[in-house]
Every structure is written in structure tokens, then in C-alpha cells.
Design an enzyme around this catalytic site. Structure first.
Site, PDB file in Angstrom:
ATOM      1  N   GLU A 123       0.831  -1.227   0.000  1.00  8.14           N
ATOM      2  CA  GLU A 123       0.000   0.000   0.000  1.00  8.14           C
ATOM      3  C   GLU A 123       0.857   1.266   0.000  1.00  8.14           C
ATOM      4  OE1 GLU A 123      -2.554  -0.587   3.423  1.00  8.14           O
ATOM      5  OE2 GLU A 123      -3.256  -2.522   2.697  1.00  8.14           O
ATOM      6  N   ASN A 178       2.104  -4.892  -3.365  1.00  8.43           N
ATOM      7  CA  ASN A 178       0.781  -5.388  -2.965  1.00  8.43           C
ATOM      8  C   ASN A 178      -0.098  -4.201  -2.589  1.00  8.43           C
ATOM      9  OD1 ASN A 178      -0.963  -7.648  -2.070  1.00  8.43           O
ATOM     10  ND2 ASN A 178      -0.569  -6.924   0.019  1.00  8.43           N
ATOM     11  N   HIS A 183     -10.004  -6.702  -1.570  1.00  8.32           N
ATOM     12  CA  HIS A 183     -11.028  -6.618  -0.520  1.00  8.32           C
ATOM     13  C   HIS A 183     -12.267  -6.014  -1.183  1.00  8.32           C
ATOM     14  CE1 HIS A 183      -8.527  -7.789   2.817  1.00  8.32           C
ATOM     15  NE2 HIS A 183      -7.574  -6.985   2.369  1.00  8.32           N
ATOM     16  N   GLU A 229      -5.631 -11.064  -0.826  1.00  6.69           N
ATOM     17  CA  GLU A 229      -6.432 -10.842   0.386  1.00  6.69           C
ATOM     18  C   GLU A 229      -7.926 -10.823   0.076  1.00  6.69           C
ATOM     19  OE1 GLU A 229      -5.017  -7.409   2.594  1.00  6.69           O
ATOM     20  OE2 GLU A 229      -2.926  -7.862   2.144  1.00  6.69           O
ATOM     21  N   ASP A 257     -11.720 -10.955  -0.056  1.00  6.67           N
ATOM     22  CA  ASP A 257     -12.960 -11.228   0.676  1.00  6.67           C
ATOM     23  C   ASP A 257     -14.055 -10.372   0.048  1.00  6.67           C
ATOM     24  OD1 ASP A 257     -12.170  -8.793   1.892  1.00  6.67           O
ATOM     25  OD2 ASP A 257     -11.760  -9.720   3.829  1.00  6.67           O
TER      26      ASP A 257
HETATM   27  O1  9MR Z   1      -6.724  -8.472   8.891  1.00  9.42           O
HETATM   28  C1  9MR Z   1      -5.865  -7.537   9.504  1.00  9.42           C
HETATM   29  C2  9MR Z   1      -6.446  -7.114  10.840  1.00  9.42           C
HETATM   30  O2  9MR Z   1      -6.381  -8.182  11.750  1.00  9.42           O
HETATM   31  C3  9MR Z   1      -5.701  -5.906  11.386  1.00  9.42           C
HETATM   32  O3  9MR Z   1      -6.353  -5.458  12.568  1.00  9.42           O
HETATM   33  C4  9MR Z   1      -5.664  -4.823  10.310  1.00  9.42           C
HETATM   34  C5  9MR Z   1      -4.952  -3.577  10.805  1.00  9.42           C
HETATM   35  O4  9MR Z   1      -4.636  -2.714   9.762  1.00  9.42           O
HETATM   36  O5  9MR Z   1      -5.000  -5.327   9.165  1.00  9.42           O
HETATM   37  C6  9MR Z   1      -5.731  -6.355   8.552  1.00  9.42           C
HETATM   38  O6  9MR Z   1      -5.068  -6.804   7.383  1.00  9.42           O
HETATM   39  C7  9MR Z   1      -4.839  -5.825   6.354  1.00  9.42           C
HETATM   40  C8  9MR Z   1      -3.613  -6.261   5.579  1.00  9.42           C
HETATM   41  O7  9MR Z   1      -2.526  -6.448   6.432  1.00  9.42           O
HETATM   42  C9  9MR Z   1      -3.258  -5.265   4.494  1.00  9.42           C
HETATM   43  N1  9MR Z   1      -4.378  -5.014   3.633  1.00  9.42           N
HETATM   44  C10 9MR Z   1      -5.644  -4.673   4.294  1.00  9.42           C
HETATM   45  C11 9MR Z   1      -5.986  -5.732   5.345  1.00  9.42           C
HETATM   46  C12 9MR Z   1      -7.344  -5.466   5.959  1.00  9.42           C
HETATM   47  O8  9MR Z   1      -7.316  -4.274   6.678  1.00  9.42           O
END
Ligand code: 9MR
Length: 363
Positions: free
Chosen positions: A166, A208, A244, A273, A275
């Protein structure tokens, strides 16, 4: 009569494609078994992050049924939080490898690849890093040491690393929230890839991001960045769409084209990722129609990956609603994964399995 039947059978045998017959895949009882060999099917491994504030113990170490399904269904795993800075590097001179080590050991025991996540990100950094006062030289050394330590520890055991996560905003500009980019300039991205490659020459190194599922400014900016890095001979190997998705914004019907654009640059691609969240009715239970729509979104994303030669990894961000990040971050939305809280399978699960079973065995 017998002769005619024999002739027909022989013709059928000659016309049949090489490899085991389709019904063998159709009867596969997991996603990983149904998948063609060129494609890893992954899930995030629940733990850390939002789970810390939920009324259940950390999922991966504590839920045996969860681990059984994770081992049975998937050929790749991605630590959801356990390799992020705040988790693995909690103090300047202290690393916490236990949870990540456990995931890597689990993956090896179960014949699974690991996607490392992540090395250069603006979020989930520890306070000592975000709020510390460092000279530019110190900050650069902190990043370099972190990459050599973490990537080096798992050398040879990680298929793909999300090196830069990101790093661009919606306008395609470098994110100034990223402490390394803000303080050291965008050239640090190339260095991060170089250091990761030195630490593990066999890992495939990825950019990513989310918001790159449709063509637009952000995708254009990533394509330009990828071309620049490749022209400088930076060891960049792949581009990944997190995917997402929300049913508010429509199916990812242009994702294949986006992935193909990076494939054309000579990069591997991945979905990392996936969903699909939805607005839940007052009952909290999705309608049959919502579930059917969700299944088509999942299938469309998988079809996109299958359509692009170098797309070698397809990962969903958790497989059970029980542990999904979605309701925590989007309170009126949910049901985003392919299984219910009790691991019962939704239409989206069956859509993925059928699509995998019917995919060409070779490409
Ligand atoms: O799924 C992750 C969640 O448990 C954390 O609290 C969150 C914090 O930013 O991050 C989530 O995973 C992220 C991933 O690392 C990067 N892309 C977005 C994902 C969803 O927020």
C-alpha cells in the site's frame, strides 16, 4: 455391436485430454485438491491485529478445528498480522518470532507455501519506530536490519514476500504516511526490494495493494513504478491485488485485464487478500440472493487469476466469518468469507471449488 462399442470407446480415449478425467477433480474434497498444480490456494492465518480485542483467544494457536480446516483446504498461508512490524519487532532491539515461526513450521508440515506480509508499510508499525527520533542514516539502517533479520530468518521458506504494501494512495502518489518514504524519499522502495533479494534470493518479491481491481490512476501509477523498477534492474518479481471487495461496488469484472497488464511487463501476479463483504439485513443473516451474488464475485476473481499465465497464487483473507476483520472495521457489513462461523461452507466455497476443478490442468 461389440465392435462398434469398442471403436467408440477407443475414439473417446484418443479424443480425451491428457491427465486424469475431470470427475477426479470434481470429487476433490478440498480447495487445494481441486486446484491445478500451477496455482497455490491460500488463506490468511488468523491472529494478532483485530483479534486481540475480540472475545476469543488468538485463533491459530488455540482453535484446533480452525487449524484442521486450514491444513485441509489450503496450499498456501499468509500470516494475517504475525510478521508485521508491530508484532515481530516490538522494541528496537527485540524481535518476537514465536508466532511467525509457528506458522512457517505448520506450513512446512502441511506442504504449504508461505506468503510473507509485510516489510514496508505505513500501518501497524510499533510506537518506537513511528514516534522515535532518528537521523536519516539511522532510519535507513533500521529498515535494512529489519529486512535482513526477518527475511533472512525464513530464507528458503517463503514463496512470496509483500515487500512494499500500500505504498501509493488513491491518486497514485507515494503515501506520505509511510515513515520510510516520507523521511527517506521514494528511492527507499527500490532499496527494500534489493535488501529482501539479498536476504532470500529465491523469494518472489511483490508490490501489494488494494484499490487496484479496476483500471484507473492507481493502476497506471503502479504500472509506471513497476516499469521504472524493472528498468533499474531492481529485483521486483510480482504485482498483487489484495481484492477486498464489497457488494456495494460491483464484481471485479476487469481484474483479469489489470493482472494481464502486469503480466505483460514480465511480472508474476497474485490475488492476496480476497474477501467479499455485504450489507447485512436486520436479521444479521445474508439472503440466498446475497450469497449467490457473493459466490459470483469470488468466482470472477478466481477466473481472473486463472486467465493470466503468471498468476500463481490466489489467497482469501481468512476462510471463516468467525475471525474475519470485516465486521470489526465495517460494522454494518459482514459475512465476507467462504465459511460460516461453524465452518459450514457457503455457496462461494462451492463456486471456488468447482471453478478450480474445471480449470485446465496445465497452461
Ligand atoms: O486483517 C488484519 C487485521 O487483523 C488488522 O487489525 C488490520 C490492521 O490494519 O490489518 C488487517 O489486514 C490488512 C492487511 O494487512 C493489508 N491489507 C488490508 C488488510 C485489511 O485491513
Amino acid at each position: 455391436m461389440r465392435k462398434a462399442i469398442l471403436a467408440a470407446l477407443t475414439t473417446a480415449a484418443i479424443l480425451a485430454p491428457l491427465g486424469p478425467p475431470a470427475f477426479a477433480h470434481g470429487s476433490a474434497d478440498s480447495l487445494r485438491e481441486a486446484a491445478p498444480r500451477y496455482l497455490r490456494i491460500g488463506s490468511a492465518v488468523a491472529g494478532g491485529g483485530h483479534h486481540v480485542d475480540q472475545p476469543y483467544p488468538d485463533p491459530f494457536p488455540n482453535d484446533r478445528q480452525y487449524r484442521r480446516v486450514l491444513a485441509r483446504e489450503f496450499s498456501s498461508v499468509s500470516p494475517e498480522n504475525q510478521m508485521k512490524w508491530e508484532f515481530i519487532h516490538p522494541a528496537r532491539h527485540e524481535y518476537n518470532f514465536g508466532p511467525a515461526d509457528a506458522i512457517v513450521a505448520f506450513a512446512r508440515k502441511n506442504g504449504q507455501a508461505v506468503r510473507g506480509h509485510t516489510l514496508l508499510w505505513h500501518s501497524q508499525n510499533p510506537a518506537w519506530l513511528q514516534e522515535g527520533t532518528f537521523t536519516k542514516a539511522e532510519l535507513r539502517k533500521i529498515l535494512k536490519d529489519h529486512i535482513f533479520t526477518v527475511v533472512g530468518r525464513y530464507r528458503g521458506k517463503i514463496q512470496q514476500w509483500d515487500v512494499a504494501n500500500e505504498i501509493l494512495n488513491e491518486n497514485g502518489e507515494y503515501r506520505q504516511e509511510n515513515i520510510f518514504i516520507r523521511e527517506l524519499g521514494p528511492g527507499i522502495v527500490a532499496d527494500a526490494f534489493r535488501w529482501a533479494h539479498q536476504a532470500d534470493p529465491h523469494a518472489q518479491l511483490f508490490l501489494n495493494d488494494y484499490g487496484v481491481e479496476w483500471p484507473g490512476v492507481k493502476v497506471d501509477a503502479y504500472a509506471t513504478l513497476a516499469q521504472q523498477l524493472l528498468a533499474q534492474r531492481v529485483p521486483l518479481h510480482g504485482f498483487a491485488s489484495q481484492a477486498h471487495l464489497s457488494m456495494r461496488y460491483g464484481a471485479p469484472d476487469q481484474l483479469a485485464g489489470v493482472l494481464q497488464r502486469f503480466d505483460d511487463l514480465g511480472l508474476k501476479t497474485a490475488i492476496t487478500e480476497l474477501d467479499v463483504r455485504m450489507d447485512l439485513p436486520a436479521s444479521g443473516v445474508p439472503t440466498a440472493e446475497q450469497l449467490a451474488t457473493q459466490a459470483t464475485y469470488y468466482k470472477t476473481a478466481l477466473d481472473a487469476c486463472l486467465a493470466v499465465d503468471g498468476c500463481n497464487s490466489f489467497t482469501i483473507w481468512g476462510f471463516t466469518d468467525k475471525y474475519s476483520w470485516v465486521p470489526v472495521f465495517f460494522p454494518s457489513e459482514g459475512a465476507a468469507t467462504v465459511m460460516w462461523d461453524d465452518f459450514g461452507k457457503k455457496p462461494a466455497y462451492f463456486a471456488l471449488k468447482k471453478t478450480l476443478a474445471e480449470a485446465p490442468r496445465r497452461r
